[in-house]
Design an enzyme around this catalytic site. Sequence first.
Site, PDB file in Angstrom:
ATOM      1  N   ASP A  43      11.835  31.725  -3.919  1.00 48.51           N
ATOM      2  CA  ASP A  43      11.347  30.610  -4.721  1.00 48.51           C
ATOM      3  C   ASP A  43       9.877  30.910  -5.023  1.00 48.51           C
ATOM      4  O   ASP A  43       9.253  31.750  -4.373  1.00 48.51           O
ATOM      5  CB  ASP A  43      11.503  29.301  -3.942  1.00 48.51           C
ATOM      6  CG  ASP A  43      11.003  28.099  -4.705  1.00 48.51           C
ATOM      7  OD1 ASP A  43      11.239  28.024  -5.930  1.00 48.51           O
ATOM      8  OD2 ASP A  43      10.356  27.237  -4.089  1.00 48.51           O
ATOM      9  N   ASP A  45       7.014  28.265  -6.375  1.00 51.46           N
ATOM     10  CA  ASP A  45       6.033  27.234  -6.043  1.00 51.46           C
ATOM     11  C   ASP A  45       6.131  26.843  -4.569  1.00 51.46           C
ATOM     12  O   ASP A  45       7.175  26.390  -4.111  1.00 51.46           O
ATOM     13  CB  ASP A  45       6.241  26.001  -6.923  1.00 51.46           C
ATOM     14  CG  ASP A  45       6.121  26.320  -8.404  1.00 51.46           C
ATOM     15  OD1 ASP A  45       5.147  26.970  -8.791  1.00 51.46           O
ATOM     16  OD2 ASP A  45       7.023  25.928  -9.181  1.00 51.46           O
ATOM     17  N   ARG A  93      13.205  20.095 -13.573  1.00 50.45           N
ATOM     18  CA  ARG A  93      12.296  19.011 -13.918  1.00 50.45           C
ATOM     19  C   ARG A  93      12.995  17.718 -14.301  1.00 50.45           C
ATOM     20  O   ARG A  93      12.681  16.631 -13.787  1.00 50.45           O
ATOM     21  CB  ARG A  93      11.384  19.459 -15.060  1.00 50.45           C
ATOM     22  CG  ARG A  93      10.257  18.501 -15.373  1.00 50.45           C
ATOM     23  CD  ARG A  93       9.611  18.850 -16.711  1.00 50.45           C
ATOM     24  NE  ARG A  93       9.485  20.296 -16.851  1.00 50.45           N
ATOM     25  CZ  ARG A  93       9.423  20.910 -18.039  1.00 50.45           C
ATOM     26  NH1 ARG A  93       9.504  20.213 -19.150  1.00 50.45           N
ATOM     27  NH2 ARG A  93       9.293  22.219 -18.103  1.00 50.45           N
ATOM     28  N   ASN A 170       8.009  27.118 -15.965  1.00 50.71           N
ATOM     29  CA  ASN A 170       6.663  27.688 -16.000  1.00 50.71           C
ATOM     30  C   ASN A 170       6.536  28.931 -15.133  1.00 50.71           C
ATOM     31  O   ASN A 170       5.440  29.476 -15.014  1.00 50.71           O
ATOM     32  CB  ASN A 170       5.647  26.648 -15.514  1.00 50.71           C
ATOM     33  CG  ASN A 170       5.565  25.445 -16.415  1.00 50.71           C
ATOM     34  OD1 ASN A 170       5.323  25.565 -17.610  1.00 50.71           O
ATOM     35  ND2 ASN A 170       5.776  24.265 -15.846  1.00 50.71           N
ATOM     36  N   ASP A 226      10.895  26.762   0.287  1.00 55.93           N
ATOM     37  CA  ASP A 226      10.150  25.705   0.979  1.00 55.93           C
ATOM     38  C   ASP A 226      10.748  24.333   0.735  1.00 55.93           C
ATOM     39  O   ASP A 226      10.383  23.374   1.403  1.00 55.93           O
ATOM     40  CB  ASP A 226       8.688  25.695   0.538  1.00 55.93           C
ATOM     41  CG  ASP A 226       8.507  25.217  -0.892  1.00 55.93           C
ATOM     42  OD1 ASP A 226       9.291  25.645  -1.775  1.00 55.93           O
ATOM     43  OD2 ASP A 226       7.585  24.421  -1.144  1.00 55.93           O
TER      44      ASP A 226
END
Length: 276
Positions: A43, A45, A93, A170, A226
């Site tokens: 992952d 972010d 999102r 992003n 995470d």
Amino acid sequence: MPDDSVIADPPHQTDRPAEAGAGAGGKGASDLSWNDYDAVLFDLDGVLTPTAEVHMRAWDTMFNDYLEQRPDAGRLARYTASDYFAHVDGKPRFDGVRTFLASRDIELPEGTPDDPPDAETVGGLGNRKNAMFSAILERDGVEPYPASVTLLDWLADRGTQVAVVSSSRNAPLVLEAAGLADRFEHVVDGRVAAEAGLAGKPSPETYLHAARLLGTEASRAVVVEDALSGVESGRAGDFGLVVGVDRGAGREALLGAGADVVVRELDELVPGRSDG
């Protein structure tokens, strides 16, 4: 988190150590056998870069601004950091928008993914958040976690394949800003998932797609996450190892979601560097 907390430290940033420990699979960070794995799927972010903090700030500002301008604002509980982990973290999102709104019994038209940020639709709110995220990233930039770079360097030296699997559209922009873009031939982000018709996390489809791109079986690949939804994705895909990185979700929660190992920093996975 207050509305003007754009430059404040996010609430999950504490000095509390997250132990490197064994989950249901009985593995610990210090005794992993890396010969069992051909690839590592990261992952982005909160795992490679601290952009989870930027996402948290953008979600906080967007949702609380929106809640405050609603006619029924008086009955609505504010958006908090716990909402991020419960409803948003790791999800695509627009799924995050839907899930949070449902937690407040708010129904909005779906709109489209191309709705302008001022539209009062699921698409509009999602794009409003994205505009805030992009503005913060452009203003502040981003540096990768040093410990994550240490693991990437070690994996490159031993010839282990790597890929990024992120719900965010992003991801390429963040990788470029962090100086990591040239390390990953394959990036399965939100845009790739939409174009390929892949379900987002906690479905395992994006991770399985990345494994196929690398030409490896799930049983020979490691998932590093995470977010609880991402850990659930790795477990649902029957990957050989699921590593949880505790940036605030909590060690026990990550283990409960299916992590085999939980670490505080990724260099704990490098042989000889684990703090145990």
